[in-house]
Design an enzyme around this catalytic site. Structure first.
Site, PDB file in Angstrom:
ATOM      1  CG  ASP A 195      -0.322  -0.204   2.520  1.00  0.00           C
ATOM      2  OD1 ASP A 195       0.841   0.214   2.706  1.00  0.00           O
ATOM      3  OD2 ASP A 195      -0.973  -0.782   3.413  1.00  0.00           O
ATOM      4  NE  ARG A 236      -0.512   3.269   4.334  1.00  0.00           N
ATOM      5  CZ  ARG A 236      -1.704   2.666   4.266  1.00  0.00           C
ATOM      6  NH1 ARG A 236      -2.466   2.804   3.205  1.00  0.00           N
ATOM      7  NH2 ARG A 236      -2.136   1.958   5.289  1.00  0.00           N
ATOM      8  CG  ASP A 243      -3.397  -1.434   6.832  1.00  0.00           C
ATOM      9  OD1 ASP A 243      -2.321  -0.900   6.494  1.00  0.00           O
ATOM     10  OD2 ASP A 243      -3.522  -2.120   7.857  1.00  0.00           O
ATOM     11  CB  THR A 244      -1.468  -4.412   2.052  1.00  0.00           C
ATOM     12  OG1 THR A 244      -0.303  -3.599   2.190  1.00  0.00           O
ATOM     13  CG2 THR A 244      -2.296  -3.959   0.857  1.00  0.00           C
ATOM     14  CD  GLU A 303       2.540  -2.739   8.068  1.00  0.00           C
ATOM     15  OE1 GLU A 303       3.491  -2.504   7.298  1.00  0.00           O
ATOM     16  OE2 GLU A 303       1.641  -1.916   8.285  1.00  0.00           O
ATOM     17  NE  ARG A 340       3.193   7.178   4.848  1.00  0.00           N
ATOM     18  CZ  ARG A 340       2.763   6.075   5.452  1.00  0.00           C
ATOM     19  NH1 ARG A 340       3.269   4.899   5.132  1.00  0.00           N
ATOM     20  NH2 ARG A 340       1.807   6.129   6.359  1.00  0.00           N
TER      21      ARG A 340
END
Length: 138
Positions: A19, A33, A38-39, A41, A83
């Site tokens: 992500d 981002r 949310d992927t 980690e 970001r």
């Protein structure tokens, strides 16, 4: 802000994980981002690699690596880490949505950047019911 200020074209120079990407915009490198998702980690310091993280990262590589993308911004342009926050498109493909639809990402709604929260929620529910990706593996 004019509508044109809400989107920019960029070249992906590096895929960080599922992500987050690094892009070049007018000769400057920026971390981006993906908004609303949310992927698992894979590269976060002091965090073990999470279930389905490597697959999500590989899919993001497949979708955007080396490509020209369109970054579309929501209400906030940057996060607390500096970001850029963006919805990412390759041609007509909405990358954020594709990652959720195919089970590589969960939703992560952080107001005020909520323009596509409803879409992402529907896609995540469908992926979960179908057991796609992380929903069937983790």
């Amino acid at each position: 802000m004019s509508p044109a200020a809400h989107a920019v074209t960029a070249k992906v120079v590096r895929v960080v994980d599922g992500d987050t990407i690094e892009v070049s915009i007018d000769g400057s490198d920026e971390d981006v981002r993906y908004i609303g998702i949310d992927t698992p980690e894979t590269v976060k310091p002091d965090t073990p690699v999470q279930c389905y993280g490597p697959q999500a990262s590989a899919e993001d590589h497949r979708l955007v690596e080396g490509r020209t993308v369109r970054l579309v911004f929501d209400r906030e342009r940057r996060d607390v880490y500096g970001r850029l926050l963006a919805y990412v498109y390759v041609g007509k493909r909405f990358v954020n949505a594709a990652l959720v639809r195919d089970g590589y990402a969960r939703t992560l709604t952080i107001p005020p950047n909520t323009a596509h929260a409803g879409l992402f929620g529907r896609l995540a529910a469908q992926a979960g019911r179908a057991g796609r990706g992380l929903w069937g593996a983790c």
